[in-house]
Design an enzyme around this catalytic site. Structure first.
Site, mmCIF file in Angstrom:
data_model
loop_
_atom_site.group_PDB
_atom_site.id
_atom_site.type_symbol
_atom_site.label_atom_id
_atom_site.label_comp_id
_atom_site.label_asym_id
_atom_site.label_seq_id
_atom_site.Cartn_x
_atom_site.Cartn_y
_atom_site.Cartn_z
ATOM 1 N N ASP A 243 -6.656 -0.239 0.278
ATOM 2 C CA ASP A 243 -7.359 -1.445 0.728
ATOM 3 C C ASP A 243 -6.952 -2.653 -0.118
ATOM 4 O OD1 ASP A 243 -8.862 0.244 2.473
ATOM 5 O OD2 ASP A 243 -10.230 0.687 0.824
ATOM 6 N N GLU A 435 -12.493 -2.474 11.472
ATOM 7 C CA GLU A 435 -12.696 -2.619 10.023
ATOM 8 C C GLU A 435 -11.540 -3.411 9.415
ATOM 9 O OE1 GLU A 435 -12.531 1.121 8.043
ATOM 10 O OE2 GLU A 435 -10.671 1.742 9.010
#
Length: 690
Positions: A243, A435
Site C-alpha cells: 500500500d 478500495e
C-alpha cells in the site's frame, strides 16, 4: 488495502522511526533473513587467519571458497524479528515536549559535534559543526539543547559543546578531544572525535581507531538474496510492505507502506496474510531510485493509542504559518476509521495531534450515510495549500447502490491545520470502486486513483467514455472541482492486476509520484514471496516501482508493466559521503535493531549488502565504518565474489568505534560495491576517502 473477498478480515539521512518519549515501546523491526540472523553465530565464531606453516594450504582453500560462481542458500528459514524496549530518558524527548526560550547571539563549537533535527540525541542527524565553527543561536531548550541556524533551517546542538568563546586551534591529532565526556555522553556519541593524522578527509563521526590484523577471514558460501543485484524490484529484499505512498523532501523520496512483515512473523513465517496484526508502517528513502535506506517501522499503535491496526498510509507535507515544513501521515485503523500523525521530519518522531480518529464511521455525514469500510485514505495538497482527503471502500450497502455504484468513495476538504475537516463529505461516483484511494494534483486537476471491485461487469453507462475495468485493477478519475460530484470524469483503467503482468495473484494498490522530471508508479505484488519460494505462505506483499508516462495536459497515463528490473538508477551513488549501513540495492542475511540511540544493521557470518553504481571518481584509498562488536568487513567490487579492494578488522567491545583502514588498492570509476561481513556485530555508518 484489500478486504473481504481478497482474504482480509479488515539519508542519506537516517534516524530510527519512533514514538515520542512518552511511549515505552520502540519500533518493531521485522526482516526476511537467513538462519544465521537468528543468532546461531557468535563473534567468537569468526575464522582466523592461518599460521605461517598453514598459509599455503589455507590460501588455496580460501580462494576456492570465495570465487564461487553463485551465491548459495544457507537455509530456508526466512525471517527473524527484533523487538527491544526503548529507553525512557530525557535524551529521547522531542521538540514537541520541551520548551524553547528565544535567544540570540553567536557561539562556538568546543569540539566536533552533531547537529540534530530535534532536541534529542537519537533524532535525525543533519550534519555537524567542527571545532571552532561559529553558530548563530535562536533559542535554548529546557532539556539542555541550543537551537541554531544551520543549512537554511533551525536545528539543535547539545549545549554542553557550545561556548561564547572560540576555542584555541588544535595543533596535534592527540589534542582533538577537548572536554571530558561522561559515560552517558560517550554512549550518545554526541561529540565526534576527529580522525588521526592523515585521515582528515573523513567526516564520519565517532571515536576513531585503526583497523588491525586480528586474523579474521571470510570463507564459505554467502547468504542467499531474494532479489537480483541491479534490479530495482522489489524495493526491499528483506522487508514485506505494501500500500505505498511517498513524499519528497530535500532531494530524497520517502516511501511508506503497510508493514506486512509484522503479520508474517506473527504467523510463524507461514499461513495467509489477514492484516489483522499489522499496527506499524515501514519507511524507506532514496535519491537515486535503486539504492534504498530502510528507516525502520513506525509504531503507530504506540503513538495513536486508540488504534488497533495501521494500513494503507498516505503522506503529504505542508509549510505552516512560520514557514516550517510539517509532515502529515494518514492511515486506516483497519476498516474503522482514519487516523493522522504529525512530524517535522519525514522519519519522525511522530505524534498524535488530535488523540482520536480524524474520520470515524459516524463522523458528520457518515452518521446517516455510512460507508462499508471507513479506510484507505488518499491525501493531496493543492497549489493553494489546501488539503483534500479521499477515503472509503467496500460493497454497496444502501438502496439504489450496486456493484457499479457502491456509494463508498468519499472526499472532504481538510482544515488549514491538516488535522480537521473543513467541508461536507461528497460521494464520488467512481465506477466499480472498491478500495486503495490515492489523490494527485496535476496541472490544476485532481486525480483520484482506486482499485476496482469483484462484481460482475454486467452494468455500464454511456456517460463513461472509457471502457469498463476488469476485476481488481487500478482506475482513475479527474476533476477541477472535487466537491462537485458531477465534475469527476472517469478516465479508465491504467494498471492491471499483477496477474496481467505474469505475477501471482494479489490485491492492488498504487501511488503515482513525480520525482525529478519523471513520474514513477509505486505498486505492490508478491514478488519477494515468490522469490523466497516458501511453501504454505501467501499474501505477504512487497513494493515495486517502474516509470509511468503522464501527459500533464491531457492527463492520459501510459504504464507499460510491473517488472523485476524496475525503474532505472537516475544518478551514481557517492561513496565519499557518510552513508547509512541500512542503505543498499540488495541485502542478504542481515537484520536491524536500535542500539545506543542508533538504528543499525546487525550482521552474521557471510551476510552481505551491495550498493549499485558507486562512483569513486578518480580514486579512493581509505575506508571507515562505525561498528560495535567483533568482526571483519571485506570490500569487493562488481560482483559478490569479485575483486577484493580492502577490509577492516576490529574488536570494539561494547562501544561503537569508527574503524579506519587503507584499501589494498586504489579504486576509481563506477562499480557495484559489496560489503561482505564476517562475525556478528552492529554496523551503523560508512565512508570512503581519497
Amino acid at each position: 488495502m484489500l478486504l473481504g473477498l481478497c482474504g482480509c478480515t479488515q539519508s542519506n539521512e537516517k534516524t530510527p522511526l519512533e514514538t515520542p518519549s512518552d511511549s515505552a515501546n520502540e519500533p518493531l523491526v521485522t526482516t526476511v533473513a537467513t538462519e544465521n540472523d537468528v543468532g546461531t553465530d557468535t563473534p567468537e565464531s569468526i575464522e582466523t587467519e592461518p599460521t605461517a606453516t598453514e598459509a599455503s594450504t589455507e590460501a588455496a582453500e580460501e580462494t576456492t571458497e570465495l570465487t564461487t560462481s553463485a551465491v548459495t542458500e544457507q537455509t530456508t528459514e526466512p525471517v527473524t524479528t527484533v523487538t527491544t524496549q526503548a529507553a525512557t530518558t530525557a535524551s529521547e524527548m522531542t521538540t514537541e515536549s520541551v520548551k524553547i526560550q528565544p535567544a540570540d547571539g553567536v557561539m562556538y563549537a568546543l569540539s566536533d559535534v552533531n547537529v540534530r533535527r530535534s532536541a534529542d540525541s537519537s533524532s535525525e542527524r543533519m550534519g555537524h559543526l567542527s571545532k571552532g565553527d561559529s553558530a548563530v543561536i535562536t533559542g535554548v531548550t529546557d532539556n539542555g539543547w541550543t537551537r541554531i541556524k544551520f543549512k537554511n533551517g533551525e536545528y539543535f546542538v547539545n549545549s554542553k559543546y557550545l561556548s561564547d568563546k572560540k576555542p584555541e586551534a588544535v595543533t596535534t591529532a592527540a589534542a582533538v578531544t577537548t572536554a571530558k565526556k561522561t559515560e552517558a555522553q560517550t554512549k550518545a556519541s554526541e561529540v565526534s572525535e576527529k580522525a588521526p593524522t592523515g585521515k582528515s578527509s573523513l567526516t564520519i563521526s565517532g571515536e576513531f581507531i585503526d583497523s588491525k590484523d586480528l586474523g579474521y577471514k571470510i570463507s564459505g558460501s554467502l547468504s542467499k538474496a531474494y532479489k537480483t543485484v541491479g534490479n530495482s524490484n522489489p524495493i526491499s529484499s528483506n522487508i514485506f510492505f505494501a500500500d505505498p505512498t511517498a513524499v519528497e523532501y530535500n532531494g530524497r523520496l520517502y516511501v511508506y507502506g503497510t508493514c506486512d512483515s509484522q503479520e508474517f512473523v506473527k504467523n510463524g513465517k507461514k499461513g495467509s496474510n489477514t492484516y489483522g496484526s499489522i499496527n506499524t508502517l515501514a519507511c524507506f528513502s532514496t535519491d537515486d531510485m535503486k539504492n534504498w535506506t530502510y528507516h525502520g517501522d513506525i509504531p503507530v499503535k504506540d503513538i495513536c493509542k486508540w488504534t488497533w491496526c495501521s494500513w494503507a498510509p498516505s503522506i503529504v507535507k505542508k509549510d505552516n504559518a512560520q514557514g516550517k515544513t510539517e509532515f502529515f501521515l494518514y492511515f486506516a485503523n483497519s476498516g474503522g476509521g482514519i487516523g493522522v500523525m504529525k512530524s517535522d521530519s519525514p522519519t519522525g518522531p511522530w505524534i498524535d495531534p488530535i488523540g482520536k480518529p480524524l474520520v470515524s464511521p459516524n463522523t458528520n455525514e457518515l452518521s446517516s450515510d455510512p460507508v462499508f469500510w471507513c479506510f484507505d485514505p488518499g491525501v493531496v495538497v493543492d497549489d493553494e495549500g489546501t488539503g483534500w482527503l479521499a477515503f472509503g471502500g467496500g460493497d454497496p450497502m444502501h438502496d439504489g447502490e450496486s456493484g457499479l455504484q457502491t456509494g463508498n468513495c468519499r472526499i472532504v476538504k481538510l482544515g488549514d491545520d491538516m488535522v480537521s475537516l473543513a467541508s461536507k463529505m461528497v460521494v464520488i461516483e467512481a465506477p466499480y470502486h472498491f478500495e486503495a484511494n490515492e489523490l494527485n494534483y496535476i496541472n490544476g486537476k485532481f486525480v483520484l486513483t482506486y482499485c476496482s471491485n469483484w462484481f460482475a461487469r454486467d452494468e455500464w453507462s454511456n456517460k463513461y467514455k472509457a471502457a469498463k475495468p476488469e476485476l481488481c485493477t487500478m482506475c482513475y478519475m479527474v476533476s477541477s472541482n472535487p466537491l462537485k460530484a458531477s465534475s469527476w470524469e472517469y478516465k479508465g483503467e491504467y494498471v492491471k492486476n499483477p496477474t496481467g503482468y505474469g505475477y501471482p495473484f494479489s490485491n492492488n494498490h498504487t501511488h503515482m509520484h513525480k520525482f525529478g522530471d519523471k513520474y514513477y508508479l509505486f505498486y505492490q505484488n508478491v514478488l519477494l514471496l515468490k522469490n523466497m519460494a516458501l511453501s504454505g505462505a501467501d499474501g505477504y506483499r512487497s513494493v515495486g516501482v517502474d516509470e509511468i508516462e503522464v501527459n500533464e495536459k491531457t492527463l492520459e497515463f501510459k504504464f507499460k508493466r510491473m517488472s523485476d528490473k524496475g525503474a532505472a538508477q537516475i544518478k551514481n551513488y557517492n561513496p565519499f559521503a557518510v552513508s547509512q549501513a541500512e542503505t543498499c540495492n540488495v541485502a542478504a542475511g542481515i537484520d536491524y535493531k536500535k542500539s545506543a540511540g542508533r538504528f543499525v544493521v546487525t550482521t552474521t557470518k557471510n551476510s552481505w549488502s551491495v550498493i549499485s553504481d558507486a562512483d569513486f571518481k578518480d580514486g579512493a584509498n581509505q575506508f571507515a565504518a562505525s561498528v560495535k562488536g567483533k568482526g571483519i568487513i571485506e570490500l569487493r567490487i562488481d560482483k559478490a565474489d569479485g575483486e577484493k579492494i580492502g577490509r577492516i578488522q576490529f574488536d570494539t567491545g561494547s562501544d561503537f568505534k569508527t574503524v579506519v583502514g587503507e584499501l589494498t588498492k586504489s579504486v576509481s570509476g563506477t562499480h557495484d560495491l559489496y560489503f561482505v561481513f564476517g562475525g556478528k556485530f552492529e554496523f551503523d555508518e560508512w565512508q570512503f576517502a581519497k
